[in-house]
Structure formats: C-alpha cells, structure tokens
Design a protein around this motif. Structure first.
Motif, mmCIF file in Angstrom:
data_model
loop_
_atom_site.group_PDB
_atom_site.id
_atom_site.type_symbol
_atom_site.label_atom_id
_atom_site.label_comp_id
_atom_site.label_asym_id
_atom_site.label_seq_id
_atom_site.Cartn_x
_atom_site.Cartn_y
_atom_site.Cartn_z
ATOM 1 N N GLY A 59 89.468 36.158 35.899
ATOM 2 C CA GLY A 59 88.877 35.215 34.959
ATOM 3 C C GLY A 59 87.470 34.810 35.336
ATOM 4 N N GLU A 60 86.927 33.900 34.530
ATOM 5 C CA GLU A 60 85.595 33.357 34.753
ATOM 6 C C GLU A 60 85.757 31.978 35.370
ATOM 7 N N TYR A 61 85.035 31.746 36.468
ATOM 8 C CA TYR A 61 85.156 30.500 37.205
ATOM 9 C C TYR A 61 83.772 29.931 37.471
ATOM 10 N N THR A 62 83.670 28.604 37.445
ATOM 11 C CA THR A 62 82.414 27.924 37.735
ATOM 12 C C THR A 62 82.511 27.281 39.108
ATOM 13 N N VAL A 63 81.463 27.426 39.890
ATOM 14 C CA VAL A 63 81.413 26.764 41.194
ATOM 15 C C VAL A 63 81.195 25.281 40.921
ATOM 16 N N ASP A 64 82.155 24.459 41.336
ATOM 17 C CA ASP A 64 82.095 23.030 41.014
ATOM 18 C C ASP A 64 81.208 22.268 41.989
ATOM 19 N N GLY A 65 81.150 20.955 41.825
ATOM 20 C CA GLY A 65 80.288 20.113 42.644
ATOM 21 C C GLY A 65 80.625 20.132 44.122
ATOM 22 N N SER A 66 81.870 20.445 44.443
ATOM 23 C CA SER A 66 82.252 20.522 45.859
ATOM 24 C C SER A 66 82.028 21.925 46.428
ATOM 25 N N GLY A 67 81.531 22.841 45.583
ATOM 26 C CA GLY A 67 81.231 24.192 46.062
ATOM 27 C C GLY A 67 82.403 25.147 46.003
ATOM 28 N N GLN A 68 83.434 24.792 45.253
ATOM 29 C CA GLN A 68 84.632 25.625 45.189
ATOM 30 C C GLN A 68 84.852 26.194 43.796
ATOM 31 N N ILE A 69 85.638 27.266 43.735
ATOM 32 C CA ILE A 69 86.154 27.748 42.457
ATOM 33 C C ILE A 69 87.650 27.506 42.464
ATOM 34 N N SER A 70 88.201 27.198 41.318
ATOM 35 C CA SER A 70 89.629 26.915 41.201
ATOM 36 C C SER A 70 90.305 28.061 40.473
#
Length: 188
Positions: A59-70
């Motif tokens: 899938g497509e994932y965005t790197v969040d504010g904590s620097g992680q992908i879920s």
C-alpha cells in the motif's frame, strides 16, 4: 627565466597536490552542498511499499510526525532518516520477525515533502517539491523575486543527520525536499 619559474611553480603545485592526496585530503572543484548524498525519508513523504504475495500489506503510506509508517498487523515502522533501500530492509526485517518467512519488499517514494520559501519573493509559503528543482525554479514557483532581492544566491536551511544546517547556494544549485529557502535583500 620565465620558463624556469613556471616549471618551479608547477613542480611545487604537484608536490602539494600529491601530499594532500597521500594524507587522505580531498580536492574538490566546489564546496560540497549535500545534493549528492542519498535521499533520507522524513515526515510528509509518501511511499509505496510492495510486499510480494501479500496484497493486504502492500500500500501507500505517509511518514507521520513521529517519523514512522503504519502498516497493517505490525507496530509503526521507523522511516525517518532512512534511505528507500534501508526502508525496504527495515520493513522486511519487521515482517520477517513477526509475520512472514523471508519477505520480499520493494519501496519507492510517491511524493516528497514540501519545501518552504520566504524572504524577497512575491509569495512566501509552502509549495510541493518538484524533482530536480533548483533554487531559481523554486523562486519562480513562489512568484519571482521582489525588486529588493539579491538574485545571486539563496540561504538554505536543511536537515542533515537530524541536525539543521545552513548553506549559501547559487541559484542553479539543486533544492531538496523539506528545505527552507531564504531569499536575502540586496545591498546597493
């Protein structure tokens, strides 16, 4: 006499060059600006992760504010500061520890985080990054220079290895995603 002096100068130059190279020194035509280093992911980047044979994990994932992908079925995977190849290895490691045997993972950047521009431009703000963009094209995206702008260089604040650095770059130098560009005022 002139030819002898020229030979003497050339010999001295070559001796100094060889000494610098043998001592581990590096001779560069221009200062390194960091545009040749591999791209590191950070908050705001969007990546596509393909886990072969596992459509539910692909899938497509965005790197969040904590620097992680879920990703589904696993806790957050740290992506900040990783290159795309390192992200592939990290996803494979995490999936291999908890869900799959020998997972085959591929990843690519779908969209880069935005850049920011301020100072002596018509419209300061945040803009989407365009691959291969120079400081000059970033200024054009922001509506161009004001009449007071220094058009010879820009100041760029860039994150490198988790620290902010400031560079003075010529207008034809490449800009990286996440850079903050400041166009200075010229002095008469």
């Amino acid at each position: 006499m002139g030819l002898t002096m020229l030979r003497l100068l050339m010999t001295a130059f070559l001796a100094l060059t060889l000494q610098a190279c043998s001592a581990g020194g590096v001779i560069s035509e221009r200062p390194l600006t960091g545009n040749d280093e591999p791209y590191q992911l950070d908050s705001g980047d969007q990546v596509r992760v393909v886990v072969f044979g596992q459509e539910d994990l692909t899938g497509e994932y965005t790197v969040d504010g904590s620097g992680q992908i879920s990703m589904p079925l696993v806790n957050g995977i740290q992506a900040r500061g990783l290159t795309i190849k390192q992200l592939e290895a990290e996803v494979a490691r995490v999936l291999g520890e908890s869900l799959l045997r020998n997972p085959n993972v591929s990843a690519q950047v779908l969209s880069f985080r935005p850049f920011f521009i301020l100072g002596e431009v018509t419209q300061s703000g945040q803009y989407p990054y365009v691959n291969g963009m120079t400081a000059r094209t970033a200024v054009a995206i922001a509506g161009g220079f004001t009449y007071r702008a220094d058009q010879s260089y820009v100041r760029v604040t860039r994150k490198r290895d988790g620290k902010l650095i400031e560079l003075e770059l010529p207008m034809d130098e490449l800009i990286r995603p996440g850079d903050t560009i400041y166009v200075t005022e010229r002095y008469f």
